[in-house]
Every structure is written in structure tokens, then in C-alpha cells.
Design a protein around this motif. Structure first.
Motif, PDB file in Angstrom:
ATOM      1  N   PHE A   1      69.728  -0.597  59.109  1.00  0.00           N
ATOM      2  CA  PHE A   1      69.873  -1.251  57.812  1.00  0.00           C
ATOM      3  C   PHE A   1      68.524  -1.787  57.336  1.00  0.00           C
ATOM      4  O   PHE A   1      68.159  -1.621  56.169  1.00  0.00           O
ATOM      5  N   GLN A   2      67.779  -2.415  58.251  1.00  0.00           N
ATOM      6  CA  GLN A   2      66.464  -2.963  57.914  1.00  0.00           C
ATOM      7  C   GLN A   2      65.523  -1.831  57.475  1.00  0.00           C
ATOM      8  O   GLN A   2      64.755  -1.987  56.540  1.00  0.00           O
ATOM      9  N   ALA A   3      65.586  -0.709  58.165  1.00  0.00           N
ATOM     10  CA  ALA A   3      64.731   0.431  57.836  1.00  0.00           C
ATOM     11  C   ALA A   3      65.038   0.962  56.442  1.00  0.00           C
ATOM     12  O   ALA A   3      64.129   1.271  55.665  1.00  0.00           O
ATOM     13  N   LYS A   4      66.317   1.067  56.125  1.00  0.00           N
ATOM     14  CA  LYS A   4      66.720   1.589  54.817  1.00  0.00           C
ATOM     15  C   LYS A   4      66.313   0.664  53.677  1.00  0.00           C
ATOM     16  O   LYS A   4      66.114   1.115  52.559  1.00  0.00           O
ATOM     17  N   ASN A   5      66.219  -0.628  53.969  1.00  0.00           N
ATOM     18  CA  ASN A   5      65.930  -1.611  52.934  1.00  0.00           C
ATOM     19  C   ASN A   5      64.509  -2.163  53.003  1.00  0.00           C
ATOM     20  O   ASN A   5      64.223  -3.209  52.428  1.00  0.00           O
ATOM     21  N   ASN A   6      63.638  -1.442  53.712  1.00  0.00           N
ATOM     22  CA  ASN A   6      62.225  -1.821  53.824  1.00  0.00           C
ATOM     23  C   ASN A   6      62.031  -3.267  54.257  1.00  0.00           C
ATOM     24  O   ASN A   6      61.224  -3.995  53.694  1.00  0.00           O
ATOM     25  N   ARG A   7      62.785  -3.686  55.233  1.00  0.00           N
ATOM     26  CA  ARG A   7      62.669  -5.034  55.784  1.00  0.00           C
ATOM     27  C   ARG A   7      62.045  -4.976  57.171  1.00  0.00           C
ATOM     28  O   ARG A   7      61.846  -3.900  57.736  1.00  0.00           O
ATOM     29  N   MET A   8      61.774  -6.176  57.706  1.00  0.00           N
ATOM     30  CA  MET A   8      61.169  -6.260  59.031  1.00  0.00           C
ATOM     31  C   MET A   8      62.098  -5.638  60.067  1.00  0.00           C
ATOM     32  O   MET A   8      63.281  -5.958  60.122  1.00  0.00           O
ATOM     33  N   ARG A   9      61.549  -4.746  60.898  1.00  0.00           N
ATOM     34  CA  ARG A   9      62.321  -3.971  61.859  1.00  0.00           C
ATOM     35  C   ARG A   9      62.406  -4.660  63.207  1.00  0.00           C
ATOM     36  O   ARG A   9      61.628  -5.552  63.521  1.00  0.00           O
ATOM     37  N   ILE A  10      63.334  -4.207  64.005  1.00  0.00           N
ATOM     38  CA  ILE A  10      63.454  -4.650  65.394  1.00  0.00           C
ATOM     39  C   ILE A  10      62.541  -3.755  66.227  1.00  0.00           C
ATOM     40  O   ILE A  10      62.546  -2.529  66.071  1.00  0.00           O
ATOM     41  N   ALA A  11      61.773  -4.354  67.104  1.00  0.00           N
ATOM     42  CA  ALA A  11      60.803  -3.603  67.910  1.00  0.00           C
ATOM     43  C   ALA A  11      61.514  -2.576  68.788  1.00  0.00           C
ATOM     44  O   ALA A  11      62.604  -2.835  69.313  1.00  0.00           O
ATOM     45  N   GLU A  12      60.883  -1.422  68.936  1.00  0.00           N
ATOM     46  CA  GLU A  12      61.461  -0.371  69.781  1.00  0.00           C
ATOM     47  C   GLU A  12      61.652  -0.849  71.208  1.00  0.00           C
ATOM     48  O   GLU A  12      62.631  -0.476  71.860  1.00  0.00           O
ATOM     49  N   ASN A  13      60.733  -1.647  71.710  1.00  0.00           N
ATOM     50  CA  ASN A  13      60.882  -2.175  73.073  1.00  0.00           C
ATOM     51  C   ASN A  13      62.143  -3.018  73.193  1.00  0.00           C
ATOM     52  O   ASN A  13      62.823  -2.969  74.219  1.00  0.00           O
ATOM     53  N   THR A  14      62.463  -3.766  72.162  1.00  0.00           N
ATOM     54  CA  THR A  14      63.694  -4.566  72.166  1.00  0.00           C
ATOM     55  C   THR A  14      64.909  -3.646  72.219  1.00  0.00           C
ATOM     56  O   THR A  14      65.859  -3.894  72.968  1.00  0.00           O
ATOM     57  N   LEU A  15      64.880  -2.581  71.438  1.00  0.00           N
ATOM     58  CA  LEU A  15      65.993  -1.623  71.441  1.00  0.00           C
ATOM     59  C   LEU A  15      66.153  -0.994  72.828  1.00  0.00           C
ATOM     60  O   LEU A  15      67.285  -0.818  73.313  1.00  0.00           O
ATOM     61  N   LEU A  16      65.043  -0.680  73.462  1.00  0.00           N
ATOM     62  CA  LEU A  16      65.103  -0.070  74.790  1.00  0.00           C
ATOM     63  C   LEU A  16      65.592  -1.060  75.850  1.00  0.00           C
ATOM     64  O   LEU A  16      66.364  -0.688  76.739  1.00  0.00           O
ATOM     65  N   VAL A  17      65.173  -2.305  75.752  1.00  0.00           N
ATOM     66  CA  VAL A  17      65.627  -3.322  76.709  1.00  0.00           C
ATOM     67  C   VAL A  17      67.129  -3.553  76.561  1.00  0.00           C
ATOM     68  O   VAL A  17      67.855  -3.630  77.556  1.00  0.00           O
ATOM     69  N   VAL A  18      67.602  -3.629  75.327  1.00  0.00           N
ATOM     70  CA  VAL A  18      69.038  -3.804  75.087  1.00  0.00           C
ATOM     71  C   VAL A  18      69.810  -2.623  75.675  1.00  0.00           C
ATOM     72  O   VAL A  18      70.869  -2.801  76.286  1.00  0.00           O
ATOM     73  N   THR A  19      69.273  -1.437  75.508  1.00  0.00           N
ATOM     74  CA  THR A  19      69.899  -0.242  76.073  1.00  0.00           C
ATOM     75  C   THR A  19      69.943  -0.342  77.589  1.00  0.00           C
ATOM     76  O   THR A  19      70.981  -0.090  78.214  1.00  0.00           O
ATOM     77  N   PHE A  20      68.819  -0.722  78.195  1.00  0.00           N
ATOM     78  CA  PHE A  20      68.748  -0.819  79.653  1.00  0.00           C
ATOM     79  C   PHE A  20      69.707  -1.865  80.206  1.00  0.00           C
ATOM     80  O   PHE A  20      70.293  -1.682  81.273  1.00  0.00           O
ATOM     81  N   LEU A  21      69.898  -2.948  79.476  1.00  0.00           N
ATOM     82  CA  LEU A  21      70.751  -4.039  79.962  1.00  0.00           C
ATOM     83  C   LEU A  21      72.242  -3.773  79.755  1.00  0.00           C
ATOM     84  O   LEU A  21      73.031  -4.695  79.712  1.00  0.00           O
ATOM     85  N   GLY A  22      72.589  -2.520  79.627  1.00  0.00           N
ATOM     86  CA  GLY A  22      74.005  -2.159  79.571  1.00  0.00           C
ATOM     87  C   GLY A  22      74.484  -1.677  78.222  1.00  0.00           C
ATOM     88  O   GLY A  22      75.685  -1.499  78.025  1.00  0.00           O
ATOM     89  N   GLY A  23      73.563  -1.441  77.320  1.00  0.00           N
ATOM     90  CA  GLY A  23      73.970  -1.046  75.985  1.00  0.00           C
ATOM     91  C   GLY A  23      73.851   0.432  75.688  1.00  0.00           C
ATOM     92  O   GLY A  23      73.757   0.823  74.529  1.00  0.00           O
ATOM     93  N   SER A  24      73.883   1.257  76.702  1.00  0.00           N
ATOM     94  CA  SER A  24      73.687   2.699  76.496  1.00  0.00           C
ATOM     95  C   SER A  24      74.727   3.310  75.569  1.00  0.00           C
ATOM     96  O   SER A  24      74.383   4.069  74.658  1.00  0.00           O
ATOM     97  N   ILE A  25      75.971   2.982  75.792  1.00  0.00           N
ATOM     98  CA  ILE A  25      77.038   3.598  74.986  1.00  0.00           C
ATOM     99  C   ILE A  25      76.921   3.183  73.525  1.00  0.00           C
ATOM    100  O   ILE A  25      76.983   4.023  72.627  1.00  0.00           O
ATOM    101  N   GLY A  26      76.723   1.903  73.288  1.00  0.00           N
ATOM    102  CA  GLY A  26      76.572   1.429  71.916  1.00  0.00           C
ATOM    103  C   GLY A  26      75.351   2.005  71.239  1.00  0.00           C
ATOM    104  O   GLY A  26      75.381   2.364  70.058  1.00  0.00           O
ATOM    105  N   SER A  27      74.267   2.123  71.990  1.00  0.00           N
ATOM    106  CA  SER A  27      73.034   2.684  71.447  1.00  0.00           C
ATOM    107  C   SER A  27      73.225   4.152  71.073  1.00  0.00           C
ATOM    108  O   SER A  27      72.818   4.584  69.988  1.00  0.00           O
ATOM    109  N   ILE A  28      73.843   4.898  71.969  1.00  0.00           N
ATOM    110  CA  ILE A  28      74.077   6.326  71.707  1.00  0.00           C
ATOM    111  C   ILE A  28      74.999   6.504  70.506  1.00  0.00           C
ATOM    112  O   ILE A  28      74.750   7.350  69.637  1.00  0.00           O
ATOM    113  N   LEU A  29      76.053   5.700  70.430  1.00  0.00           N
ATOM    114  CA  LEU A  29      76.974   5.795  69.290  1.00  0.00           C
ATOM    115  C   LEU A  29      76.265   5.528  67.971  1.00  0.00           C
ATOM    116  O   LEU A  29      76.470   6.246  66.991  1.00  0.00           O
TER     117      LEU A  29
END
Length: 77
Positions: free
Chosen positions: A11-39
């Protein structure tokens, strides 16, 4: 939780707003968020064309799979 974080970044990307860092996305994925991330990646086509992110993402998922296998083997002993 990871679904919401990835969706927010999309949503932030589509609206040219401040993005969430890729490292944050990867950490969230590693901490058990694989299914949600893939979806989110599949439903919203988020981060699917960025090869460097995909490489790191699948590396994180591979590490998770290895850790689960090791845990399951150790618990069988």
C-alpha cells in the motif's frame, strides 16, 4: 502479522509513502511469517519482480525448513 506488514508495504509503495525496510520484511518472515509473506506476495504481486529480495526471501525460507527438520529429528531421539 506478516501478511499485514507486507500488505502495508505494498500500500505504501502504491501511494509513494515511506516503505518498510526489506530487512524488516525478511526478519518478519524468518520469525514465523512465511505463509503470510508468501500469500501477500502472490495475492498482491508484491516484491515478486525484485530478484535480490526473492533470493534472500527463499534463503530465509530454506533456513526455516532446515531448522524445522533438525528440530524434528532431534525430538525423535
Amino acid at each position: 502479522m506478516s501478511f499485514l506488514i507486507f500488505a502495508t508495504d505494498k500500500f505504501q509503495a502504491k501511494n509513494n509513502r515511506m516503505r518498510i525496510a526489506e530487512n524488516t520484511l525478511l526478519v518478519v518472515t524468518f520469525l514465523g511469517g512465511s505463509i503470510g509473506s508468501i500469500l501477500t506476495m502472490l495475492l498482491f504481486r508484491h516484491k515478486t519482480s525484485k530478484r535480490s529480495f526473492l533470493l534472500n526471501f527463499f534463503l530465509v525460507v530454506a533456513v526455516q525448513i532446515i531448522l524445522i527438520i533438525l528440530f524434528l529429528r532431534k525430538s525423535q531421539i
